[in-house]
Scaffold this motif. Sequence first.
Motif, mmCIF file in Angstrom:
data_model
loop_
_atom_site.group_PDB
_atom_site.id
_atom_site.type_symbol
_atom_site.label_atom_id
_atom_site.label_comp_id
_atom_site.label_asym_id
_atom_site.label_seq_id
_atom_site.Cartn_x
_atom_site.Cartn_y
_atom_site.Cartn_z
ATOM 1 N N SER A 400 41.594 45.324 35.111
ATOM 2 C CA SER A 400 43.029 45.451 35.373
ATOM 3 C C SER A 400 43.299 46.665 36.248
ATOM 4 C CB SER A 400 43.797 45.570 34.060
ATOM 5 O OG SER A 400 43.385 46.732 33.359
ATOM 6 N N ILE A 401 44.422 46.641 36.907
ATOM 7 C CA ILE A 401 44.812 47.732 37.801
ATOM 8 C C ILE A 401 46.184 48.220 37.365
ATOM 9 C CG2 ILE A 401 45.198 48.430 40.189
ATOM 10 C CD1 ILE A 401 43.573 45.961 41.036
ATOM 11 N N PRO A 403 49.850 50.255 37.490
ATOM 12 C CA PRO A 403 50.766 50.505 38.600
ATOM 13 C C PRO A 403 50.338 51.735 39.395
ATOM 14 C CG PRO A 403 51.989 49.999 36.602
ATOM 15 C CD PRO A 403 50.553 50.176 36.197
ATOM 16 N N LEU A 413 37.642 47.735 43.720
ATOM 17 C CA LEU A 413 37.904 46.641 42.787
ATOM 18 C C LEU A 413 36.615 46.315 42.051
ATOM 19 C CD1 LEU A 413 39.985 44.373 45.170
ATOM 20 C CD2 LEU A 413 40.862 45.892 43.392
ATOM 21 N N PRO A 434 46.651 50.389 48.837
ATOM 22 C CA PRO A 434 48.080 50.263 48.509
ATOM 23 C C PRO A 434 48.982 50.439 49.723
ATOM 24 C CG PRO A 434 46.944 51.692 46.932
ATOM 25 C CD PRO A 434 45.995 51.472 48.070
ATOM 26 N N THR A 441 54.931 43.583 43.804
ATOM 27 C CA THR A 441 53.874 43.056 42.943
ATOM 28 C C THR A 441 52.956 42.151 43.762
ATOM 29 O OG1 THR A 441 55.315 43.130 41.002
ATOM 30 C CG2 THR A 441 53.381 41.713 40.867
ATOM 31 N N GLU A 443 49.137 39.855 43.884
ATOM 32 C CA GLU A 443 48.085 39.223 43.097
ATOM 33 C C GLU A 443 46.760 39.343 43.836
ATOM 34 O OE1 GLU A 443 48.302 35.355 40.646
ATOM 35 O OE2 GLU A 443 47.322 34.759 42.538
ATOM 36 N N ARG A 461 44.508 39.119 38.897
ATOM 37 C CA ARG A 461 45.125 40.340 38.382
ATOM 38 C C ARG A 461 46.379 40.638 39.198
ATOM 39 N NH1 ARG A 461 43.789 41.653 33.271
ATOM 40 N NH2 ARG A 461 41.513 41.757 32.979
ATOM 41 N N LYS A 462 47.394 41.093 38.514
ATOM 42 C CA LYS A 462 48.610 41.542 39.177
ATOM 43 C C LYS A 462 48.565 43.064 39.305
ATOM 44 C CE LYS A 462 50.836 37.501 39.112
ATOM 45 N NZ LYS A 462 51.287 36.771 40.298
ATOM 46 N N VAL A 463 49.022 43.553 40.428
ATOM 47 C CA VAL A 463 49.114 44.999 40.630
ATOM 48 C C VAL A 463 50.472 45.310 41.226
ATOM 49 C CG1 VAL A 463 47.962 44.816 42.871
ATOM 50 C CG2 VAL A 463 48.107 47.028 41.742
ATOM 51 N N ILE A 465 52.870 48.076 43.110
ATOM 52 C CA ILE A 465 52.823 49.273 43.947
ATOM 53 C C ILE A 465 54.235 49.813 44.093
ATOM 54 C CG2 ILE A 465 52.260 50.190 46.222
ATOM 55 C CD1 ILE A 465 50.164 48.006 46.461
ATOM 56 N N TYR A 531 57.088 55.187 37.781
ATOM 57 C CA TYR A 531 55.693 54.749 37.806
ATOM 58 C C TYR A 531 54.730 55.913 38.008
ATOM 59 C CZ TYR A 531 57.973 50.276 38.231
ATOM 60 O OH TYR A 531 58.778 49.185 37.994
#
Length: 632
Positions: A400-401, A403, A413, A434, A441, A443, A461-463, A465, A531
Motif C-alpha cells: 500500500s502507498i 497519501p 513500488l 508524484p 487519487t 490507481e 492500489r489507490k494512492v 496525492i 495530509y
Amino acid sequence: MMKLFLIATLLCCCTKAFSKSIVGSHLEWQAISIEQGEYKVTLRLYLDETSGELDQQKQYVYLIQNDEHWKREGVWKYFGLFYLNLKSSGKIEQAPLPCRGVGQRDVFLNIYESVIKVPELAQLPSINGFVVAWRSQIGQRDGGDKNFVNSSLAYEWVTVTIPPITEAGTSIRNWSPVIDHINTFAICKGELVTIPLPASDHDGDNLKYNLSKPYGIHNMRFGLLTDSIYVSGFVWASGYTDQHQMHGNPALTINENTGEITVKPSEEGQYFIGISVDEYRNGQKIGSVSFYYTLTVVDCNEQQVWDKEIYKDTTSVRLVTICEGSQATLTSKQTFPGPQPEFQWTKNGKTIWGANAQSITISEEGEYQLLVKKINGCPNSFESETVNVSIISSSAEMDSIPPICDTTLPIALNATPPGGTFTGTGVTGSMFDPAIAGEGTHEIQYAIQGSEACPTAVARRKVFISLAPELDLEDILYTSRDKPIHIGVKDSLDVAYRWTPPMYLNSDAYADPLSTPSAGITYTVTATNAYGCTTSREVKIKIVESIFIPDAFTPNGDGVNETWELKGIEAYPNCHVTIYNRWGEVIFHSMGYQNAFDGTVGGALQMSGVYAYKIRLTENSPDLTGSLTIIR
C-alpha cells in the motif's frame, strides 16, 4: 301533467349500431337561479376509440318527477326533453396494458353541458324532487358483459336525482355530487387493484358510495301528453348480484366513504358496473348520482415457459469463476414480443441499484439473480436461476502507498511475486513520481502472468496525492521599533501554521500573526495540510531607526547651520533624498547622503523660501515627506 316542451322526432333519426363504446357515464345538476328557472346540466361520457358518440355534438336529457312510477308501471314518463352541447373532448391518459400483444384501446372523455330554463319547475308539486336522465343514442351494449345475461341491444339509462326545488315556500339550492375523472378501464386477472372514484359536493353534503344495478332501455313510446320510456332492468348472470358484480378474491367492493374500488379479479372478461353516489344533508338522503362503468379484465397470466437460465457468452451457467480485477457479463436470453418488461438484478438477495437491464457486468463474488416484472405490461414476473460468482484472488500483491505530497521525490513500488509490470499515471518502470501524477487519487496496477484458471493476475492500489500548501509572503518587512506589523500570509489557507521563534508574536499558530519587534528578527513559518504536506518560508523584520530632519537651515556664509544636516542618515547608505521647488521640480537628488544639501544647485544659490522633500531610507521602507525652509 303539464307539458313543458313538444317532443319532435329528435330520436327517430338515430341509427342503431352495435358497440361497447360507452365505458363510463354520469350526470351532474346545478341550480343557478331558481327565481329565473335556470339550471346547468352536465353529462360526462367516457368513450373508446370505436364510439360513434365521439362525433356527437349534442346529447339529450329527460326531466322526470321522482315519484317512482317506473317501479309500478315499468316505464319512465318524462315531461321535458333538453339538449346539451359538446363542451370539450380529450383523450384520457391511461397506463398501457398490452397483454398478449393486444394493445389497450384509447378512451376519450366527452363533456356535454347546457344551461336549461324551466321557469315552471319550482311550481311543480314534487315531494321527492326530480330525476334527470340520459339515454345513449347511438351505441347499444353488445352483450359481452360477463355479469349480465341480457345486456345486448340495450341502451344505457343514467340518472341523477335532485331534491324538490322548493319546500314550504322556500327555494332549495342544490348541486349534485361531481365525480372526478377516472383513468382505469382495464385491469389484469389476478392483480389486486384499487381504483379511486373521488367525488365532491359543492354544498358540503355528506357523500356515500354504493354498488347498484344499472338500468337499461329497450324501446320508447311517445304519446300526445306523456312520453314513456320502457325500462327493462338487466338480469344478473348466475353468481352476480347488486353487491357482487365481479368475482375475485377479494371480489369487487367500494368504500362507502372514499369511493375506492378494490378487487382482485379471478376471471377475465367485460363487466358492466353500476355505482351510486348518494348525498345526505342533515342525515337525510336528498339526491343521488348513478355512474355506469365498463371494466375489462384481461388474462395476463397465461402459462408460458420462460427461459430462466442465465448465460455467460452463449453458455448457460450456474457457477462463474473470475479473477480478481476481471469482469464478466451475465445475461438473459428470453425474448419478449411486446414492450420490454422491467428488469432488476439482485446480489445475495438485495437489489443492485441501477442494474435494470437484461444484462449485467459483474466483478464481485456473490449470488446473482434477475427478476423480470410486468411482462407485456401485465403483472407477470419470473425469477431467473441463481448464478454463484466466485473470485480467484490474484497471486499478485502490492504494498500500500499512504497519501503523499506532490513535492515528494519519486518512490519505489514494491509487489510480489517479482517479474510483473506496474502501470498507471506517474509510473515509470517500478518508480512512481508524484509530481508527474499530480493532485488527486490514482490507481496503480501490478499485473503478472498467472495460472490457467486466472491467466492474468492483477493487484491494484489507490494512492492519493496532495498539493503542498502555497505561502504568499513578503520576504522582508520594515517597521519602526516596537511598532506592531502583520507578517503572515495574504490569503487564508485550510492548513495549520507554526511560526518560529515565537518572540514578539501575538500567536505562533495564526496565519497572519502580529509582531511587535524591539529588534530585527527572522521568522520561519511552516504550513501543514491535512495530509501532512508542508511548506516553509522565512520572513525578515528590519527595524527602521529614526533620523533627525531639521525644518530649516541658513546658508548665509556665517559658518553656522550652513547645510541641511540629517542626523542618523549615515546608517542608511542606500537612502534616496529628493528636494522639490514650489513648482514641483526636482532641484536636488542623491542616493546616499554623503554630501549634505547646501542651498545651491549646480553652484547657483537657491532663493530663500519653502521647499518640499521626500526621503526613502530603504527600498521597502515608507517615504518620509515634509517641508524645509532656506533662510538667508
